[in-house]
Design an enzyme around this catalytic site. Sequence first.
Site, short mmCIF file in Angstrom:
data_model
loop_
_atom_site.label_atom_id
_atom_site.label_comp_id
_atom_site.label_asym_id
_atom_site.label_seq_id
_atom_site.Cartn_x
_atom_site.Cartn_y
_atom_site.Cartn_z
N LYS A 1 -11.60 15.39 13.49
CA LYS A 1 -11.15 16.90 13.58
C LYS A 1 -10.60 17.17 15.05
O LYS A 1 -11.17 16.35 16.05
CB LYS A 1 -12.47 17.83 13.41
CG LYS A 1 -12.09 19.22 13.10
CD LYS A 1 -11.66 19.43 11.41
CE LYS A 1 -10.88 20.65 11.17
NZ LYS A 1 -10.44 20.94 9.68
N ASP B 1 -5.24 23.42 10.18
CA ASP B 1 -6.35 24.05 9.72
C ASP B 1 -6.52 25.52 10.25
O ASP B 1 -5.11 25.92 10.24
CB ASP B 1 -7.78 23.27 10.61
CG ASP B 1 -9.19 23.66 10.11
OD1 ASP B 1 -9.62 23.46 9.03
OD2 ASP B 1 -9.89 24.47 10.86
P1 NDP Z 1 -5.98 30.23 8.33
O1 NDP Z 1 -5.72 30.26 9.64
O2 NDP Z 1 -4.76 30.16 7.24
O3 NDP Z 1 -6.72 31.44 7.57
C1 NDP Z 1 -8.16 31.81 8.06
C2 NDP Z 1 -8.31 33.02 7.42
O4 NDP Z 1 -9.84 33.16 7.75
C3 NDP Z 1 -7.55 34.35 8.11
O5 NDP Z 1 -7.47 35.41 6.91
C4 NDP Z 1 -8.56 34.80 9.14
O6 NDP Z 1 -8.37 36.24 9.61
C5 NDP Z 1 -9.88 34.52 8.61
N1 NDP Z 1 -10.97 34.23 9.60
C6 NDP Z 1 -10.90 33.36 10.84
N2 NDP Z 1 -11.87 33.48 11.40
C7 NDP Z 1 -12.58 34.44 11.23
C8 NDP Z 1 -13.91 34.95 11.57
N3 NDP Z 1 -14.39 34.54 12.60
N4 NDP Z 1 -14.19 36.04 10.65
C9 NDP Z 1 -13.75 36.56 9.49
N5 NDP Z 1 -12.67 36.01 9.28
C10 NDP Z 1 -11.96 34.98 9.88
O7 NDP Z 1 -7.01 29.08 7.83
P2 NDP Z 1 -7.22 28.22 6.49
O8 NDP Z 1 -7.08 29.04 5.44
O9 NDP Z 1 -6.44 26.93 6.73
O10 NDP Z 1 -8.76 27.62 6.65
C11 NDP Z 1 -9.68 28.54 6.08
C12 NDP Z 1 -10.80 27.58 5.96
O11 NDP Z 1 -10.72 26.63 5.11
C13 NDP Z 1 -11.58 27.05 7.18
O12 NDP Z 1 -12.88 27.00 7.45
C14 NDP Z 1 -10.85 25.64 7.23
O13 NDP Z 1 -11.59 24.66 8.02
C15 NDP Z 1 -10.97 25.24 5.80
N6 NDP Z 1 -10.13 24.38 5.28
C16 NDP Z 1 -8.84 24.22 5.35
C17 NDP Z 1 -8.07 23.33 4.58
C18 NDP Z 1 -6.68 23.57 4.73
O14 NDP Z 1 -5.80 22.57 4.29
N7 NDP Z 1 -5.90 24.38 5.35
C19 NDP Z 1 -8.80 22.31 4.20
C20 NDP Z 1 -10.14 22.29 3.94
C21 NDP Z 1 -10.65 23.27 4.72
P3 NDP Z 1 -7.64 36.45 10.73
O15 NDP Z 1 -6.39 36.34 10.41
O16 NDP Z 1 -8.08 37.97 10.93
O17 NDP Z 1 -8.40 35.81 11.88
#
Ligand code: NDP
Length: 448
Positions: free
Chosen positions: A130, A170
């Site tokens: 990571k 991510d």
């Molecule tokens: P994005 O950046 O596309 O979206 C993240 C989302 O989570 C946004 O809506 C963001 O809101 C919200 N968020 C982030 N930090 C916080 C916080 N501290 N409190 C509340 N809301 C929060 O990321 P992904 O969708 O790609 O990833 C989301 C999760 O999935 C992570 O845990 C990631 O590690 C996991 N993941 C992702 C993969 C992928 O293929 N993308 C694969 C496997 C796991 P805001 O915009 O307001 O920050």
Amino acid sequence: MTNAEEKELECFMEGLKKRNPHQEEFHQAVHEVAASVMPWYLQHEDYRKAQILERVTEPDRIIIFRVTWETDTGEIRANRAYRVQFNHSLGPYKGGLRFHPSVNQSVLKFLGFEQIFKNSLTGLPMGGAKGGSNFNPKGKSDAEVMRFCHSMMTELHRHIGEDIDVPAGDIGVGSREVSYLFGQYMRLENRWSGVLTGKGQSFGGSAVRTEATGWGCVYFCEHMLQHHNEDLAGKRVAVSGSGNVALYAAQKLIEKGAKVVTLSDSKGCIHAKDGLDQEQWEELRVLKEENRGRLNAYESSGVEYHDGAKPWGFACDIAMPCATQNELDGDDAKKLVKNGVIAVAEGANMPTTMEAIDTFRSNGVLQAPGKASNAGGVAVSGLEQSQNAMRISWDDDEVDKRLQDIMKNIHKRCVEDGGDGEKVNYIDGSNIGGFKKVARAMLAYGAV
Ligand code: NDP
């Protein structure tokens, strides 16, 4: 767990905490895996003698570097970036890059550690890694993000390669960032290679990669429900987040006849009592993906915005946390149980605190841990690597079919290693299933 096993776990965790002070997220991730595998580990003297648990919790290496870049107004900024190459027993290092102000070594070590076992569960030849930076892409112009990505790759390119380490996206790293990173890699190395996944489809990206994590999570959830004589159709699902994972989980849920009652971001939550429809989903996708807007800007009939709220206080049958680590705590779990939740399927990595896990377990709530249920993203990244190596590209149907097969097999592995009781313990199943394969490889290599 017997008293002796608990004592061993305590002793092991004490040593780990001493070696890795102030890294709470990393301690939490290791504790969850160690608690599941300890009984099996203690029964296998050869693994114990080879110190597999001690070795697998120590990263192969961590690369830390400065990223200097220039704002549009000519100011110089310096961020810190990392690549944690945790374990490559099963294949080249593989895992995403995260750009978020909360990024630090503890967060990336927890994510890299989880990635080892997630990648093992997919059955594809991938090790765990990571990386990322405390750079915040929010509010930055495209040109600023480009300069940051180019500067980051100027260092990172020395440490990656299609047979060495293959990063992906991510939180905060989507196709825009992956494209800037890839462009700079090619300029520096003067060669095209599948060194990053999540690329644009016109330059080597895989079909269905954008959708893969969210869709995969829904496929896994469906298997989990069906295994326990339940179904997705008609179920109310509270989804958190509104990024890549949340959006595509919501899309697949709607397609399968479930009601998506919430989506959220770090500022608040939207609630749709009767569920979002396809048209609303598309409007939300455009708002988030194309316009990079916030949920408080969304207005539609039957949808209310709740400033500062999390999704877990609204009535639902299934909770699908798809935002970030530890976003669902003990109090949230109690609210969900009170409202009759029957299952939790994690789209995010480690979104549920230990206290919440205990609450769900003691109330018979099914729980799919991220390392199993969100493995669809890295699985399709693995398929992207294979397509790049063969210089071919599969169409949507072909990739989706492979994704569905992989999620089905991950579910099967979890049942094999966590399925003794009336309800499958998916946390134990995924940890034991993922760990055994890595441990076998490490034992075979000898003391390396
Ligand atoms: P994005 O950046 O596309 O979206 C993240 C989302 O989570 C946004 O809506 C963001 O809101 C919200 N968020 C982030 N930090 C916080 C916080 N501290 N409190 C509340 N809301 C929060 O990321 P992904 O969708 O790609 O990833 C989301 C999760 O999935 C992570 O845990 C990631 O590690 C996991 N993941 C992702 C993969 C992928 O293929 N993308 C694969 C496997 C796991 P805001 O915009 O307001 O920050």
